[in-house]
Design a protein around this motif. Structure first.
Motif, PDB file in Angstrom:
ATOM      1  N   GLY A 153      -4.048  -2.258  -0.630  1.00  0.00           N
ATOM      2  CA  GLY A 153      -4.268  -1.392   0.219  1.00  0.00           C
ATOM      3  C   GLY A 153      -4.624   0.050  -0.209  1.00  0.00           C
ATOM      4  N   SER A 162       0.888  -1.122  -0.077  1.00  0.00           N
ATOM      5  CA  SER A 162      -0.088   0.149   0.041  1.00  0.00           C
ATOM      6  C   SER A 162       0.742   1.193  -0.055  1.00  0.00           C
ATOM      7  CB  SER A 162      -0.815   0.246   1.205  1.00  0.00           C
ATOM      8  OG  SER A 162      -0.102   0.462   2.327  1.00  0.00           O
ATOM      9  N   GLU A 193      -1.923   0.562   9.209  1.00  0.00           N
ATOM     10  CA  GLU A 193      -2.626  -0.368   8.654  1.00  0.00           C
ATOM     11  C   GLU A 193      -3.733  -1.229   9.393  1.00  0.00           C
ATOM     12  OE1 GLU A 193      -1.784  -1.673   5.114  1.00  0.00           O
ATOM     13  OE2 GLU A 193      -1.447   0.571   5.341  1.00  0.00           O
ATOM     14  N   SER A 216      -8.378   7.282   4.506  1.00  0.00           N
ATOM     15  CA  SER A 216      -7.776   6.769   3.328  1.00  0.00           C
ATOM     16  C   SER A 216      -8.678   6.820   2.151  1.00  0.00           C
ATOM     17  CB  SER A 216      -7.378   5.263   3.871  1.00  0.00           C
ATOM     18  OG  SER A 216      -8.505   4.755   3.843  1.00  0.00           O
ATOM     19  N   ASP A 242      -4.737   4.043  -1.663  1.00  0.00           N
ATOM     20  CA  ASP A 242      -4.016   4.726  -2.528  1.00  0.00           C
ATOM     21  C   ASP A 242      -3.478   6.070  -2.180  1.00  0.00           C
ATOM     22  OD1 ASP A 242      -4.440   3.126  -4.992  1.00  0.00           O
ATOM     23  OD2 ASP A 242      -6.448   3.389  -4.854  1.00  0.00           O
ATOM     24  N   HIS A 252      -9.497   4.448  -1.701  1.00  0.00           N
ATOM     25  CA  HIS A 252      -9.197   3.258  -2.416  1.00  0.00           C
ATOM     26  C   HIS A 252      -9.908   3.483  -3.836  1.00  0.00           C
ATOM     27  CE1 HIS A 252      -8.078   0.936   1.462  1.00  0.00           C
ATOM     28  NE2 HIS A 252      -8.680   1.968   1.970  1.00  0.00           N
TER      29      HIS A 252
END
Length: 319
Positions: A197, A161, A313, A189, A199, A191
């Motif tokens: 994971g 990720s 994460e 986050s 972007d 995606h």
């Protein structure tokens, strides 16, 4: 004049080619390997060096050390075998893709009494080194906040990720300045692409004494920004790595008063001697091999960075 050691390079891709050039110029590149046979042959021809298989590299007792610049998923297995075969090891970031793997490598390096280093490159950038020296000289007073922006329309990784690909740099620098791990964090986050994971991430790290750090990393951004700023009670330092060397590091003596008014002063550019951070990083590795000392970015520093990446994460998974 550099100390001479036989160092093998595993991985000759977009970053590995720069490692190969530097190690060759320093007289320390002894062989290369890449999963792509055409790339291996190209580097072998360019530097007049043999192509050895991974097994032959690791079993060759004349090879002193290995630099691993292959895909992140291979780092744990390659580094483990290299350490077991008594090689000193430099792993380009990310060190590993899990904290548990990082701890396995750290224990193995200690047990085998081998050098284990991670390529957290910007610790070897003269602008960041100068920034740290000014902070240590109390130029900024007490640190309040750090802001890190690493944005570009870059390679979207399929096996890691943006946390491991981009944020590793900024986390390493933040921990180097804060000299402690965060006590709490918040993460957002996005995606959009098919990878393992996010972007893009926005992270707030909270440290003791009310200090904070903000990280923005994005490999979908249509413009490039690599800026790292440290805000203190007596002003700010700004490291802008997209600028030319005369403008890479600046000092803003302006500050906020207790009554929330601002005392303003003009921005000052700070002279920084130009260097190639990768070359300095490899010089550190070779010196540590020779003098048997711990690198600046050793396996302990790698675990500290890995700890924060895993915190990020895990937070994303919970949310």
């Amino acid at each position: 004049m550099y100390q001479k050691y036989k160092i093998a390079l595993i991985g000759c891709g977009s970053w590995g080619k720069n490692i190969a050039r530097n190690l060759f110029e320093m007289g320390n590149l002894t062989c290369v390997y890449d999963t792509n046979k055409e790339i291996s042959q190209k580097f072998s021809k360019t530097y007049n060096l043999p192509i050895l298989s991974i097994d032959k590299i690791l079993s060759n007792k004349e090879i002193d050390a290995v630099v691993i610049a292959s895909s992140a998923v291979t780092h744990i297995s390659l580094a483990t075998e290299a350490l077991i075969n008594d090689k000193d090891v430099l792993i380009e970031k990310p060190f590993c893709l899990s904290l548990s793997d990082a701890k396995v490598l750290s224990r193995l390096a200690v047990d085998r009494k081998k050098i284990l280093m991670v390529g957290h490159l910007l610790n070897y950038h003269n602008a960041f080194i100068k920034m740290k020296n000014l902070i240590n000289d109390n130029t900024l007073g007490n640190i309040i906040n750090i802001r890190a922006h690493r944005l570009a329309l870059g390679s979207v990784r399929s096996d890691e990720s943006v946390t491991y690909d981009l944020a590793a740099h900024d986390i390493s620098m933040i921990l180097s300045i804060m000299q402690s791990t965060p006590i709490d964090l918040e993460v957002q986050s996005i995606h959009h692409n098919s990878n393992t994971g996010p972007d893009a991430i926005s992270v707030k790290l909270s440290f003791e004494k009310g200090r904070t750090a903000l990280i923005n990393c994005d490999w979908m951004c249509p413009y490039k920004e690599h800026r790292f700023s440290v805000v203190g009670k007596k002003g700010s330092l700004i490291f802008n790595d997209t600028e030319n060397w005369s403008n890479k590091l600046s000092y803003n003596p302006s500050f906020i008063n207790p009554d929330n008014t601002i005392t303003s002063f003009p921005l000052q550019n700070i002279y920084v001697e130009q260097n190639e951070p990768l070359k300095t990083e490899l010089e550190e590795f070779i010196n540590c091999i020779h003098y048997r000392k711990n690198p600046l970015t050793d396996h302990n520093e790698a675990i500290n960075v890995q700890t924060v990446m895993e915190m990020i994460e895990n937070k994303l998974k919970r949310d």
